[in-house]
Design a protein around this motif. Structure first.
Motif, PDB file in Angstrom:
ATOM      1  N   ARG A  34      -4.590 -11.766   1.020  1.00  0.00           N
ATOM      2  CA  ARG A  34      -3.817 -10.524   1.064  1.00  0.00           C
ATOM      3  C   ARG A  34      -4.146  -9.619  -0.119  1.00  0.00           C
ATOM      4  O   ARG A  34      -4.069  -8.405  -0.012  1.00  0.00           O
ATOM      5  N   ARG A  91      -7.278  -5.039   1.131  1.00  0.00           N
ATOM      6  CA  ARG A  91      -6.092  -4.192   1.049  1.00  0.00           C
ATOM      7  C   ARG A  91      -6.244  -2.986   1.953  1.00  0.00           C
ATOM      8  O   ARG A  91      -7.332  -2.686   2.434  1.00  0.00           O
ATOM      9  N   VAL A 124      -7.095  -6.421   8.154  1.00  0.00           N
ATOM     10  CA  VAL A 124      -6.161  -6.774   7.078  1.00  0.00           C
ATOM     11  C   VAL A 124      -5.110  -7.756   7.578  1.00  0.00           C
ATOM     12  O   VAL A 124      -4.234  -8.151   6.823  1.00  0.00           O
ATOM     13  N   ARG A 125      -5.205  -8.095   8.826  1.00  0.00           N
ATOM     14  CA  ARG A 125      -4.285  -9.032   9.465  1.00  0.00           C
ATOM     15  C   ARG A 125      -2.839  -8.528   9.433  1.00  0.00           C
ATOM     16  O   ARG A 125      -1.907  -9.287   9.189  1.00  0.00           O
ATOM     17  N   ALA A 126      -2.701  -7.219   9.670  1.00  0.00           N
ATOM     18  CA  ALA A 126      -1.368  -6.704   9.937  1.00  0.00           C
ATOM     19  C   ALA A 126      -1.019  -7.044  11.372  1.00  0.00           C
ATOM     20  O   ALA A 126       0.135  -7.025  11.767  1.00  0.00           O
ATOM     21  N   GLN A 177      -2.098 -15.772   2.378  1.00  0.00           N
ATOM     22  CA  GLN A 177      -1.704 -15.243   1.077  1.00  0.00           C
ATOM     23  C   GLN A 177      -2.874 -15.019   0.122  1.00  0.00           C
ATOM     24  O   GLN A 177      -2.952 -13.959  -0.477  1.00  0.00           O
ATOM     25  N   PHE A 237      -2.801   3.592   3.609  1.00  0.00           N
ATOM     26  CA  PHE A 237      -2.283   4.121   4.867  1.00  0.00           C
ATOM     27  C   PHE A 237      -2.446   5.625   4.954  1.00  0.00           C
ATOM     28  O   PHE A 237      -2.640   6.307   3.956  1.00  0.00           O
ATOM     29  N   GLN A 238      -2.302   6.111   6.181  1.00  0.00           N
ATOM     30  CA  GLN A 238      -2.486   7.539   6.405  1.00  0.00           C
ATOM     31  C   GLN A 238      -1.312   8.369   5.905  1.00  0.00           C
ATOM     32  O   GLN A 238      -1.491   9.328   5.173  1.00  0.00           O
ATOM     33  N   ASP A 239      -0.106   7.964   6.334  1.00  0.00           N
ATOM     34  CA  ASP A 239       1.040   8.830   6.128  1.00  0.00           C
ATOM     35  C   ASP A 239       1.601   8.641   4.727  1.00  0.00           C
ATOM     36  O   ASP A 239       2.192   7.620   4.429  1.00  0.00           O
ATOM     37  N   GLY A 288       5.603   8.001   5.131  1.00  0.00           N
ATOM     38  CA  GLY A 288       6.129   6.809   5.780  1.00  0.00           C
ATOM     39  C   GLY A 288       5.693   5.510   5.134  1.00  0.00           C
ATOM     40  O   GLY A 288       6.279   4.460   5.377  1.00  0.00           O
ATOM     41  N   SER A 289       4.675   5.556   4.289  1.00  0.00           N
ATOM     42  CA  SER A 289       4.124   4.297   3.803  1.00  0.00           C
ATOM     43  C   SER A 289       4.730   3.852   2.480  1.00  0.00           C
ATOM     44  O   SER A 289       4.358   2.815   1.953  1.00  0.00           O
ATOM     45  N   ARG A 309      -6.350  -2.646  11.251  1.00  0.00           N
ATOM     46  CA  ARG A 309      -5.155  -3.458  11.051  1.00  0.00           C
ATOM     47  C   ARG A 309      -5.416  -4.922  11.354  1.00  0.00           C
ATOM     48  O   ARG A 309      -4.777  -5.803  10.786  1.00  0.00           O
TER      49      ARG A 309
END
Lengths: 761, 369
Positions: A496, A500, A462-464, A493, A503-505, A508-509, A459
């Motif tokens: 981004r 990329r 990806v700079r979350a 930007q 996600f796991q879920d 939820g994603s 994370r």
């Protein structure tokens, strides 16, 4: 239906006969369990395997009378005879809320569930819950029950049981909670233990120890175990008997060696082939099972498996339900291929599923997939078919190529707020100084137990989230190197779209309120040099949907219309629509069933070749990592402890932690079960808010030696070639992979031999 | 887990909510009742036979009249809506008036009867009422009885529904706005902003509600007109009511912030305002609507309570609360128990809102089954 005699029920404590559990819903009758016959004998372990939605749990719950309305046991018998001398009871006829069944539950049959923390009440100490279970079924006094409870906790291997007796479930780790659950299930010495995916939520190291524990306890008590799992590796590890379940029916029953050596039913064969074996051939396509498990309310006519079956016989399999055919003593398969009429006429040439004796007995699982690489329609065998040696040479030959991403000493600390003024009282060092390089076009694996900081690192890249310290240099040839860690807000930007994340879920994603067009198209509309909303957005989305194997007209649908595997394809489409260079796949296949997982892994491989992608593949599943990655970095407690080419790392781990992780992975081969040279780690991953001094691993390390391990932090030293290890004693340790003679001989081909003299040993 | 059926595949989330809501019978019944009630409020002048000023002093405290469809007193079947008139006796000593139904006297009724002229929506001049005595100059009718002062209770309940039904909506809308904005800011940004807003909420929640209302209502100048008062009362009510909603919104935002799809959207390069309002807010608007629906009855009850105590709206304004104010006196109640009927209207409306709110809450998340 069962025209042949059931195998001898002499030693069976539990005999299920033609059990049917149906749910009467508004939309019709859902036949969750539809005619199951099973026996479990004292002292043996029966593994029930199948993908999710096959009715395994419903079958187990039916035995205990735990089916809630609108479901009910429609017909069939559940004969329960724990005591040979006494008459058996038919549990199916008992009142689910009655006294007798309550005594059976808990006292005679123990049950362990998947989510250990959810299965324990957070309001009571584990001791109180254990004492309650004991006192419900015995006449012990409070004090006696407590002594008994502590004895039980000791038996399941909980250190300092007197102290843990007063702990609440949330103060214990998942593995500890599962031990407590087992203690509760076993406190009244049941004759049968039903374990429903008890290790699925646990780390591989914890899983290995729970499996060991169950084996030991079974040896001590002679109880029977019904173990429900979807993991063929676990089956190979612990099963005596195996029952393969598909859509509410048992499709094959055999002893564990037969299942793995010569699977009879096409479903069993397909299940085994879709596992990326830890010793299997790398980067080959996996043989995924086509399609999904249908919902029990849409059960196909005839054999329920026929739409996904490679050996389906038109006109027979889609019309007639197959009978069970006896293939040997204690061996059954419900498949038309074994019907005498079919065998005589010999239409077997059409399918790969051949009778028992014809299947290659040497290397189950990994031997077959290469034969038929394109078993998913529309996906031609891609250029992923390169051999191991080629891949390695690709990466190494381009030593002068600049890495796409260079992570330099990145730290991510989370402040823990405390007290009235919410001051940062201390920090959790989730990532404690990691350096990595990712080369263009490669797949780098990042493995470790949960809580080791691998997802946090992903994370941060990806700079979350913002790294606390360190640099993340990105260079793609178009621009000079850019330190992503220093960019803020809008400056990010442009990147981004290039870096990329998947996600796991799968649930939820995806925003449930947006159509696929909106979800997949959003990055294009937001990011620089994406399309403007009015132009070709739907076209680009349609193209992307096609690329991930979904129909373009699905773009008007909402995520609720899709299954987990399809949602993961949507996730991939969203990640790839910006034409990224680097994709972080954070446990991208961990939530999926084996057959779906194989489909997604194949898709990721195809897209990598097509779009020239670089992957950082974060996973706790070593067999998957071994299958897809060129290089692997092993993380423990926020630091990388070992890093090497995949083959090197798996064949020759040099850090004790890597060796322990590898030996904990259950190998889908029952002949290699057993404890020769296995490393079992003591204790859990230490708390990253209070890491131990010195080497972070020393508290768990079986090779810990002197002062140095406890005081000095080892740094990642490149030993030979690109093999880095962070251990003071790496050179002295002999960490041969246990019983790996056979795979090593196969993997260390080509130039590996020259580099690694120990391979010749 | 469930394989969705084909129609569900391309159904929008709102359609899914509607499908689930429709299955909730009680909620559907509540919705129908509310729809009728709001239509009545909208066309109050037309529905009510009389205006709020229409007073029949000589009929003070007249009991409800039963509407009859067919007259069989003369032996035959005489079809047509009518009510029976009264004969009244004045007690010589107590001056108490007692009414008795006079079976001889028939007051015929008709739909779209001629009555007092009024302007519908202030635009259309008309003198037609939905139902009323066929002869506008004949004796008056009291379907639900008359108040002590000789007003028609039915007409007053109809007119009062305007205030009582809208004060809930307006009040909730105002508190909704404050709640969503403050709760959203609090939940999304966290940190000291969150702390400050949370302390503010706690402060508001710690104020004892009834004394605050009383104090504020008492502070409203007595010479203000009904509209001003109405507006002030609404503001007072919503100032108290926003706190709950703000907490709900904050909690939702906090939970959503951790969701993968929010992270994914942020990684798609979506800016903060769009992330909050186009991606996060829509995923719980249905929850918000449900909790707002459940908040409206509280508003209605609050207005009723205030007016009942004489601190909310005051005569000549007509609301269910002011109507109930007349039922405070035990002696009057004994003589004219029908004065409690506005209370029944309150009960019906509040129950309907609760049913609808329950139904919405159950249907709000169409992805849980």
């Amino acid at each position: 239906m069962s025209e042949e005699p059931m195998s001898s029920a002499a030693g069976a404590v539990l005999a299920i006969e033609d059990l049917r559990t149906h749910f009467h819903t508004r939309d019709g009758v859902v036949k969750a369990v539809d005619g199951v016959d099973l026996e479990v004998s004292a002292g043996t372990t029966l593994c029930v395997v199948g993908e999710s939605g096959c009715g395994k749990s419903m079958m187990a719950r039916s035995v205990l009378g735990l089916i809630e309305p609108p479901g009910r046991v429609q017909s069939g018998a559940i004969w329960w005879q724990p005591d040979r001398g006494r008459e058996g009871t038919n549990l199916a006829t008992l009142d689910p809320h009655g006294e007798r069944l309550r005594r059976v539950r808990g006292a005679e049959i123990g049950m362990v569930f998947q989510e250990p923390i959810a299965a324990l009440s957070p309001m009571y100490t584990v001791g109180a819950q254990l004492v309650e279970a004991i006192r419900l079924h015995t006449d012990l006094s409070m004090g006696e029950a407590k002594d008994r409870a502590i004895a039980e906790l000791t038996r399941v291997g909980i250190p300092r049981p007197e102290k843990r007796f007063d702990a609440y479930p949330f103060q214990l780790s998942g593995g500890m909670c599962q031990r407590v659950m087992i203690a509760i299930a076993l406190c009244c010495d049941p004759a049968l233990l039903i374990a429903d995916e008890p290790t699925t939520a646990l780390d591989v190291t914890t899983q290995a120890r729970i499996l060991d524990l169950l084996g030991e306890l079974q040896e001590q008590t002679g109880m029977a175990v019904m173990f429900i799992t979807h993991d063929m590796g676990v089956v190979a590890e612990i099963a005596d008997e195996v029952a393969v379940m598909y859509l509410g029916r048992i499709v094959e029953r055999a002893c564990v060696d037969d299942i793995f050596a010569s699977p009879a039913h096409p479903y069993t064969q397909a299940l085994l082939e879709s596992i990326p074996s830890i010793d299997g051939h790398r980067k080959s396509r996996l043989a995924a099972i086509e399609g999904l498990v249908p919902h029990p309310s849409d059960r196909p006519a005839g054999c329920p498996f026929h739409p996904r079956c490679r050996a389906a016989l038109p006109g027979l399999c889609d019309v007639e339900m197959p009978d069970r055919h006896q293939l040997g003593p204690d061996r059954l398969a419900a498949c038309h291929l074994y019907a005498p009429s079919v065998r005589e006429n010999g239409p077997l040439a059409t399918g790969r599923a051949e009778p028992v004796e014809a299947v290659s007995p040497t290397r189950p699982g990994s031997a077959v997939p290469r034969k038929k690489p394109g078993s998913v329609p529309g996906q031609a065998p891609g250029p992923r078919e390169t051999t191991t040696a080629d891949v390695d040479s690709d990466v190494r030959a381009d030593a002068d190529v600049e890495p796409l991403l260079t992570v330099r000493d990145v730290r991510v600390h989370f402040p823990v707020k405390h007290g009235l003024l919410r001051r940062a009282a201390w920090e959790v060092k989730a990532v404690a100084g990691v350096s990595l390089e990712i080369m263009p076009g490669e797949t780098l694996g990042l493995v470790g137990e949960s809580g080791c900081g691998k997802s946090t690192l992903g994370r941060a890249i990806v700079r979350a989230l913002e790294p606390t310290e360190g640099a993340i240099w990105y260079r793609d040839g178009e621009t000079g190197p850019v330190d992503l860690a220093r960019l803020r807000g809008r400056e990010l930007q442009p990147y981004r779209g290039k870096v990329r994340m998947i996600f796991q879920d799968p649930f939820g994603s995806l925003n449930p309120r947006k159509t696929l067009l909106q979800i997949i198209g959003e990055p294009l509309r937001r990011l620089p040099d994406g399309v403007r909303p009015d132009s070709s957005l739907p076209d680009r989305v349609a193209e992307m949907l096609r690329a991930v194997g979904l129909r373009p007209e699905y773009m008007w649908r909402y995520p609720h219309a899709f299954s987990g595997g399809e949602r993961q394809r949507i996730n991939i489409a969203r990640a790839l629509i910006t034409q990224p260079r680097l994709v972080i796949a954070d446990e991208a296949v961990s939530a999926l069933d084996v057959s779906i997982r194989a489909q997604i892994l194949n898709l990721l491989g195809d897209l990598q070749a097509e779009m020239d992608l670089t992957y950082l593949f974060i996973s706790h599943d070593l067999s998957v990592v071994q299958h897809v990655c060129d290089r692997v970095a092993v993380m423990h407690l926020g630091s990388i402890v070992e890093q090497a080419g995949t083959d090197r790392l798996f064949a020759e781990p040099r850090h004790p932690y890597t060796a322990a992780l590898l030996s904990a992975v259950p190998v889908p081969d029952p002949r290699r079960r057993g404890g020769d040279g296995r490393i079992r780690l003591d204790g859990e991953l230490p708390d990253s808010s209070d890491p131990p001094a010195g080497c972070g691993f020393h508290v768990r390390c079986p090779y810990r030696r002197e002062e140095r391990c406890m005081s000095e932090v080892p740094s990642l030293v490149s030993a030979s070639g690109d093999h880095g290890v962070a251990c003071h004693h790496a050179d002295e340790l002999d960490l041969q992979r246990p019983s790996s003679a056979e795979p090593r001989a196969r993997v260390s081909t080509g130039r590996d031999d020259g580099l690694v003299p120990s391979a010749e040993r | 887990m469930t394989q969705p059926h084909l129609a569900r595949h391309s159904a929008s989330p709102w359609r899914l909510v509607w499908w689930r809501f429709r299955r909730h019978r009680l909620a559907m019944a509540g919705a129908v009742v509310l729809a009728v009630a709001y239509l009545v409020a909208l066309f109050a002048e037309f529905v009510a036979p009389y205006s709020t000023e229409h007073q029949q002093v000589d009929h003070g405290g007249a009991p409800p009249q039963t509407v009859k469809v067919v007259d069989t007193s003369s032996g035959g079947w005489d079809w047509g809506l009518y009510v029976n008139g009264y004969t009244d006796h004045v007690d010589e000593e107590t001056l108490e008036i007692t009414y008795e139904v006079d079976h001889e006297q028939r007051i015929p009724l008709r739909f779209f009867a001629e009555g007092e002229p009024y302007k519908l929506f202030g635009l259309f001049e008309t003198d037609r009422h939905l139902i009323g005595p066929a002869d506008p100059d004949g004796p008056p009718v009291f379907f639900l009885g008359a108040t002590v002062n000789g007003y028609d209770l039915f007409s007053r309940i109809v007119h009062g529904s305007r205030v009582s039904l809208t004060i809930g909506l307006v009040g909730v809308a105002a508190s909704f706005l404050i709640g969503v904005v403050l709760g959203g800011i609090s939940g999304y940004f966290g940190g000291w902003v969150d702390t400050a807003i949370q302390r503010l909420i706690e402060f508001f929640m710690s104020i004892p509600t009834l004394p605050l209302w009383l104090g504020l209502a008492a502070a409203v100048p007595t010479d203000w007109g009904p509209m001003q008062r109405y507006f002030t009362i609404t503001v007072i009510l919503s100032v108290i009511a926003w706190t709950d909603l703000a907490r709900v919104v904050r909690g939702r935002f906090m939970a959503l912030r951790e969701e993968d799809f929010v992270t994914a959207t942020a990684l798609d390069g979506v800016g903060r305002p769009r992330l909050i309002f186009a991606h996060m807010l829509p995923s719980f608007t249905s929850h918000l609507i449900a909790s707002a629906t459940l908040a409206i009855p509280a508003m209605i009850l609050a207005e009723t309570a205030l007016s009942f105590l004489g601190l909310g709206l005051r005569a000549p304004a007509v609301s269910w609360g002011t109507l109930l104010e007349e039922a405070q006196n035990f002696a009057t109640l004994e003589a004219a128990p029908w004065l409690l009927l506005p209370g029944a209207a309150v009960v019906v409306i509040v129950l309907s809102f609760n049913f609808v709110g329950d139904g919405l809450r159950d249907a709000a998340d169409p992805y849980k089954s």
